[in-house]
Design a protein around this motif. Structure first.
Motif, short mmCIF file in Angstrom:
data_model
loop_
_atom_site.label_atom_id
_atom_site.label_comp_id
_atom_site.label_asym_id
_atom_site.label_seq_id
_atom_site.Cartn_x
_atom_site.Cartn_y
_atom_site.Cartn_z
N ARG A 59 0.83 -1.22 0.00
CA ARG A 59 0.00 0.00 0.00
C ARG A 59 0.86 1.27 0.00
N ALA A 60 2.06 1.18 0.58
CA ALA A 60 2.95 2.35 0.64
C ALA A 60 3.73 2.56 -0.66
N ILE B 25 -4.83 -5.95 -4.92
CA ILE B 25 -4.20 -6.25 -3.63
C ILE B 25 -4.97 -7.36 -2.92
N LEU B 26 -6.30 -7.28 -2.95
CA LEU B 26 -7.12 -8.29 -2.29
C LEU B 26 -7.01 -9.65 -3.00
N GLU B 27 -6.79 -9.65 -4.32
CA GLU B 27 -6.58 -10.91 -5.06
C GLU B 27 -5.23 -11.53 -4.70
N LEU B 28 -4.21 -10.70 -4.57
CA LEU B 28 -2.86 -11.19 -4.32
C LEU B 28 -2.66 -11.71 -2.90
N LYS B 29 -3.32 -11.09 -1.94
CA LYS B 29 -3.07 -11.39 -0.53
C LYS B 29 -3.18 -12.89 -0.21
N PRO B 30 -4.27 -13.59 -0.58
CA PRO B 30 -4.32 -15.02 -0.25
C PRO B 30 -3.29 -15.84 -1.03
N LEU B 31 -2.93 -15.42 -2.23
CA LEU B 31 -1.89 -16.13 -2.99
C LEU B 31 -0.55 -16.04 -2.27
N ILE B 32 -0.22 -14.84 -1.80
CA ILE B 32 1.03 -14.64 -1.07
C ILE B 32 1.03 -15.52 0.17
N LEU B 33 -0.04 -15.43 0.95
CA LEU B 33 -0.14 -16.13 2.22
C LEU B 33 -0.18 -17.65 2.06
N ASP B 34 -0.95 -18.14 1.11
CA ASP B 34 -1.19 -19.59 0.99
C ASP B 34 -0.26 -20.32 0.04
N PHE C 244 10.06 -7.05 1.34
CA PHE C 244 9.04 -6.10 1.79
C PHE C 244 9.41 -5.56 3.16
N ILE C 245 9.23 -4.25 3.31
CA ILE C 245 9.60 -3.55 4.53
C ILE C 245 8.35 -2.90 5.14
N HIS C 246 8.20 -3.04 6.45
CA HIS C 246 7.09 -2.39 7.15
C HIS C 246 7.16 -0.89 6.86
N GLU D 207 7.82 -2.36 -12.73
CA GLU D 207 8.37 -1.16 -13.36
C GLU D 207 7.75 0.11 -12.76
N GLN D 208 6.48 0.04 -12.37
CA GLN D 208 5.78 1.21 -11.84
C GLN D 208 6.14 1.51 -10.38
N ASN D 209 6.85 0.61 -9.73
CA ASN D 209 7.30 0.81 -8.36
C ASN D 209 8.67 1.51 -8.43
N LYS D 210 8.63 2.80 -8.70
CA LYS D 210 9.84 3.58 -8.95
C LYS D 210 10.83 3.52 -7.78
#
Length: 144
Positions: A24-25, A35-44, A76-78, A107-110
């Motif tokens: 989100r940052a 983000i909501l689609e990715l979250k369970p993929l990352i976790l599971d 990933f950093i808090h 690429e968009q995450n400058k």
């Protein structure tokens, strides 16, 4: 400065919170639905597919790293720990101790692109779609 330790399933819930806060940052180009689609993929799925390492302070995860072979798959950093050397510490651990030489980044995450270029990576290629086939271009970076 920071101590790096392996992470495991008992850390997943806190890690997914760090992941979400970090995304989100830094990933303002992603819609909420993505983000909501990715979250369970990352976790599971994705956490189980990599070796995980983290930096903790007073028992809290400040940032984490996931690697597979010589690829950095996640870093990933808090949000509250950004700019304090956590990412650099984890990245140097991946490079110097785990022999990692490659990373893919949106690429968009400058901020992330600039960070990896500053740390010695160079652009080796580009894909117009992300790993799920969505239109979020990925830069393939490798160490010089």
């Amino acid at each position: 400065m920071y101590t790096i330790s392996p992470l495991d399933k008992s850390d997943y819930q806190e890690m997914i919170e760090v992941w979400e806060g970090s995304v989100r940052a830094t990933h303002d180009f992603l819609p909420e639905s993505r983000i909501l689609e990715l979250k369970p993929l990352i976790l599971d799925q994705y956490f189980d597919a990599v070796q995980l390492f983290g930096v903790k302070e007073e028992g809290r995860i400040l940032g984490f790293l996931g690697i597979h072979e010589t690829d950095i798959e996640m870093l990933f950093i808090h949000p509250e720990a950004r700019g304090k050397g956590v990412g650099k510490t984890l990245l140097l651990h991946a490079i110097e101790d785990l022999n990692c030489t490659k990373v893919d980044v949106n690429e968009q995450n400058k901020q992330a692109v600039d960070f990896y270029l500053y740390m010695g990576f160079q652009i080796a290629g580009r894909s117009p779609l992300d790993g799920q086939g969505e239109p979020y271009p990925i830069l393939h970076l490798s160490l010089r």
